[in-house]
Structure formats: C-alpha cells, structure tokens
Design a protein around this motif. Structure first.
Motif, PDB file in Angstrom:
ATOM      1  N   MET A  18       0.826  -1.166   0.000  1.00  0.00           N
ATOM      2  CA  MET A  18       0.000   0.000   0.000  1.00  0.00           C
ATOM      3  C   MET A  18       0.884   1.247   0.000  1.00  0.00           C
ATOM      4  SD  MET A  18      -2.657   1.243   2.730  1.00  0.00           S
ATOM      5  CE  MET A  18      -4.120   0.835   2.940  1.00  0.00           C
ATOM      6  N   THR A  19       0.564   2.195  -0.844  1.00  0.00           N
ATOM      7  CA  THR A  19       1.358   3.415  -0.956  1.00  0.00           C
ATOM      8  C   THR A  19       0.905   4.429   0.092  1.00  0.00           C
ATOM      9  OG1 THR A  19       1.492   3.053  -3.333  1.00  0.00           O
ATOM     10  CG2 THR A  19       2.051   5.244  -2.536  1.00  0.00           C
ATOM     11  N   PRO A  20       1.852   4.991   0.873  1.00  0.00           N
ATOM     12  CA  PRO A  20       1.471   6.016   1.852  1.00  0.00           C
ATOM     13  C   PRO A  20       0.907   7.250   1.151  1.00  0.00           C
ATOM     14  CG  PRO A  20       3.733   5.281   2.219  1.00  0.00           C
ATOM     15  CD  PRO A  20       3.271   4.674   0.933  1.00  0.00           C
ATOM     16  N   ARG A  21      -0.054   7.889   1.788  1.00  0.00           N
ATOM     17  CA  ARG A  21      -0.645   9.108   1.238  1.00  0.00           C
ATOM     18  C   ARG A  21      -0.506  10.241   2.245  1.00  0.00           C
ATOM     19  NH1 ARG A  21      -6.501   7.617  -0.848  1.00  0.00           N
ATOM     20  NH2 ARG A  21      -6.022   7.184  -2.977  1.00  0.00           N
ATOM     21  N   THR A  22      -0.518  11.453   1.752  1.00  0.00           N
ATOM     22  CA  THR A  22      -0.425  12.623   2.601  1.00  0.00           C
ATOM     23  C   THR A  22      -1.817  13.182   2.857  1.00  0.00           C
ATOM     24  OG1 THR A  22       1.722  13.162   1.643  1.00  0.00           O
ATOM     25  CG2 THR A  22       0.580  14.927   2.795  1.00  0.00           C
ATOM     26  N   LEU A  23      -2.093  13.489   4.107  1.00  0.00           N
ATOM     27  CA  LEU A  23      -3.356  14.094   4.472  1.00  0.00           C
ATOM     28  C   LEU A  23      -3.351  15.543   3.995  1.00  0.00           C
ATOM     29  CD1 LEU A  23      -5.987  13.670   6.054  1.00  0.00           C
ATOM     30  CD2 LEU A  23      -4.770  14.489   8.068  1.00  0.00           C
ATOM     31  N   LYS A  24      -4.338  15.926   3.188  1.00  0.00           N
ATOM     32  CA  LYS A  24      -4.356  17.268   2.598  1.00  0.00           C
ATOM     33  C   LYS A  24      -5.072  18.290   3.476  1.00  0.00           C
ATOM     34  CE  LYS A  24      -3.895  15.808  -2.140  1.00  0.00           C
ATOM     35  NZ  LYS A  24      -4.422  15.890  -3.489  1.00  0.00           N
ATOM     36  N   ARG A  25      -6.190  17.905   4.086  1.00  0.00           N
ATOM     37  CA  ARG A  25      -6.904  18.842   4.954  1.00  0.00           C
ATOM     38  C   ARG A  25      -7.832  18.088   5.884  1.00  0.00           C
ATOM     39  NH1 ARG A  25     -10.235  20.047   0.083  1.00  0.00           N
ATOM     40  NH2 ARG A  25      -8.273  20.755  -0.693  1.00  0.00           N
ATOM     41  N   LEU A  26      -8.166  18.722   6.998  1.00  0.00           N
ATOM     42  CA  LEU A  26      -9.106  18.172   7.965  1.00  0.00           C
ATOM     43  C   LEU A  26     -10.433  18.903   7.838  1.00  0.00           C
ATOM     44  CD1 LEU A  26      -6.859  17.975  11.141  1.00  0.00           C
ATOM     45  CD2 LEU A  26      -7.530  16.109   9.646  1.00  0.00           C
ATOM     46  N   HIS A  27     -11.503  18.173   8.017  1.00  0.00           N
ATOM     47  CA  HIS A  27     -12.838  18.761   8.007  1.00  0.00           C
ATOM     48  C   HIS A  27     -13.474  18.448   9.354  1.00  0.00           C
ATOM     49  CE1 HIS A  27     -12.655  19.696   3.763  1.00  0.00           C
ATOM     50  NE2 HIS A  27     -12.119  18.505   3.590  1.00  0.00           N
ATOM     51  N   PRO A  28     -13.409  19.394  10.302  1.00  0.00           N
ATOM     52  CA  PRO A  28     -13.956  19.112  11.623  1.00  0.00           C
ATOM     53  C   PRO A  28     -15.463  18.892  11.584  1.00  0.00           C
ATOM     54  CG  PRO A  28     -13.041  21.350  11.521  1.00  0.00           C
ATOM     55  CD  PRO A  28     -12.852  20.715  10.185  1.00  0.00           C
ATOM     56  N   ALA A  29     -15.925  18.033  12.460  1.00  0.00           N
ATOM     57  CA  ALA A  29     -17.354  17.729  12.545  1.00  0.00           C
ATOM     58  C   ALA A  29     -18.076  18.849  13.291  1.00  0.00           C
ATOM     59  CB  ALA A  29     -17.558  16.401  13.257  1.00  0.00           C
ATOM     60  N   GLN A  30     -19.252  19.189  12.803  1.00  0.00           N
ATOM     61  CA  GLN A  30     -20.103  20.181  13.446  1.00  0.00           C
ATOM     62  C   GLN A  30     -21.146  19.453  14.279  1.00  0.00           C
ATOM     63  OE1 GLN A  30     -19.453  23.561  12.860  1.00  0.00           O
ATOM     64  NE2 GLN A  30     -17.696  22.659  11.827  1.00  0.00           N
ATOM     65  N   ARG A  31     -21.507  20.004  15.423  1.00  0.00           N
ATOM     66  CA  ARG A  31     -22.543  19.425  16.270  1.00  0.00           C
ATOM     67  C   ARG A  31     -23.893  19.640  15.594  1.00  0.00           C
ATOM     68  NH1 ARG A  31     -22.882  18.688  22.119  1.00  0.00           N
ATOM     69  NH2 ARG A  31     -24.867  17.631  22.366  1.00  0.00           N
ATOM     70  N   ASP A  32     -24.643  18.566  15.392  1.00  0.00           N
ATOM     71  CA  ASP A  32     -25.946  18.621  14.718  1.00  0.00           C
ATOM     72  C   ASP A  32     -26.818  17.507  15.291  1.00  0.00           C
ATOM     73  OD1 ASP A  32     -27.949  19.299  12.965  1.00  0.00           O
ATOM     74  OD2 ASP A  32     -27.045  18.319  11.242  1.00  0.00           O
ATOM     75  N   ASP A  33     -27.304  17.714  16.523  1.00  0.00           N
ATOM     76  CA  ASP A  33     -28.053  16.676  17.233  1.00  0.00           C
ATOM     77  C   ASP A  33     -29.338  16.295  16.506  1.00  0.00           C
ATOM     78  OD1 ASP A  33     -26.072  16.841  19.074  1.00  0.00           O
ATOM     79  OD2 ASP A  33     -27.273  17.804  20.619  1.00  0.00           O
ATOM     80  N   ILE A  34     -29.703  15.021  16.638  1.00  0.00           N
ATOM     81  CA  ILE A  34     -30.949  14.489  16.087  1.00  0.00           C
ATOM     82  C   ILE A  34     -31.782  14.041  17.285  1.00  0.00           C
ATOM     83  CG2 ILE A  34     -31.988  12.741  14.615  1.00  0.00           C
ATOM     84  CD1 ILE A  34     -29.272  12.582  13.147  1.00  0.00           C
ATOM     85  N   GLY A  35     -32.784  14.838  17.669  1.00  0.00           N
ATOM     86  CA  GLY A  35     -33.544  14.541  18.878  1.00  0.00           C
ATOM     87  C   GLY A  35     -32.609  14.542  20.072  1.00  0.00           C
ATOM     88  N   ASP A  36     -32.637  13.486  20.894  1.00  0.00           N
ATOM     89  CA  ASP A  36     -31.743  13.358  22.038  1.00  0.00           C
ATOM     90  C   ASP A  36     -30.420  12.693  21.664  1.00  0.00           C
ATOM     91  OD1 ASP A  36     -33.375  14.566  23.897  1.00  0.00           O
ATOM     92  OD2 ASP A  36     -34.301  12.707  24.572  1.00  0.00           O
ATOM     93  N   LEU A  37     -30.233  12.356  20.413  1.00  0.00           N
ATOM     94  CA  LEU A  37     -29.019  11.669  19.962  1.00  0.00           C
ATOM     95  C   LEU A  37     -27.923  12.694  19.661  1.00  0.00           C
ATOM     96  CD1 LEU A  37     -27.715   8.971  19.113  1.00  0.00           C
ATOM     97  CD2 LEU A  37     -28.680   9.353  16.848  1.00  0.00           C
ATOM     98  N   THR A  38     -26.848  12.677  20.458  1.00  0.00           N
ATOM     99  CA  THR A  38     -25.720  13.572  20.231  1.00  0.00           C
ATOM    100  C   THR A  38     -25.054  13.181  18.921  1.00  0.00           C
ATOM    101  OG1 THR A  38     -25.376  13.809  22.598  1.00  0.00           O
ATOM    102  CG2 THR A  38     -23.542  14.417  21.175  1.00  0.00           C
ATOM    103  N   THR A  39     -25.019  14.123  17.980  1.00  0.00           N
ATOM    104  CA  THR A  39     -24.537  13.830  16.634  1.00  0.00           C
ATOM    105  C   THR A  39     -23.492  14.853  16.217  1.00  0.00           C
ATOM    106  OG1 THR A  39     -26.717  12.974  16.065  1.00  0.00           O
ATOM    107  CG2 THR A  39     -25.267  13.488  14.234  1.00  0.00           C
ATOM    108  N   ARG A  40     -22.412  14.351  15.658  1.00  0.00           N
ATOM    109  CA  ARG A  40     -21.398  15.222  15.049  1.00  0.00           C
ATOM    110  C   ARG A  40     -21.298  14.829  13.585  1.00  0.00           C
ATOM    111  NH1 ARG A  40     -20.355  14.346  20.135  1.00  0.00           N
ATOM    112  NH2 ARG A  40     -19.799  16.076  21.462  1.00  0.00           N
TER     113      ARG A  40
END
Length: 73
Positions: free
Chosen positions: A1-23
């Motif tokens: 497997m060829t190593p790859r470089t991470l280009k960018r991060l996309h942080p998760a936004q909080r977006d709850d569904i009812g009482d379910l904690t969702t990111r």
C-alpha cells in the motif's frame, strides 16, 4: 500500500438528532454536499435517561438499514 499525505481536515459540526448527540463532518461548512443521500455522522458514546425522547423519525421507509456485520440480501 502506498502512503498518502493528508491534505486537509474537516472538523465535525454538532448537529443533534432529537436526544441523539450527533457530530457531522459531511455535509458541513467546508463541503456542503457531495450527494443528497450521503451523510457522515458520528454518534456516541452516550447514555440515555429513562425518559428520553428517542429519535424524531421511524425506521427507513425502504427497510434498508443494516446492523454492523450483517450481510446484505
């Protein structure tokens, strides 16, 4: 497997569904939408009180929800 470089991060936004904690990193501010049916959600770990509201919707209308490790028909 060829190593790859991470280009960018996309942080998760909080977006709850009812009482379910969702990111949700996708869709998000950096990537609004790739496909109208594609979501990347992260839930839990979470402990629910006995009187929680549960999810605000029922099962998938086409019955295509699969549990981890379950084989698709």
């Amino acid at each position: 497997m060829t190593p790859r470089t991470l280009k960018r991060l996309h942080p998760a936004q909080r977006d709850d569904i009812g009482d379910l904690t969702t990111r949700r990193p996708l869709p998000g501010p950096a990537i609004p939408q790739l496909d109208p049916f594609l979501f990347l959600n992260h839930h839990g770990p979470q402990v629910y009180p006995p009187d929680n509201r549960g999810l605000p919707f029922g099962p998938h209308p086409r019955g295509r929800a699969f549990a981890p490790g379950q084989r698709r028909p």
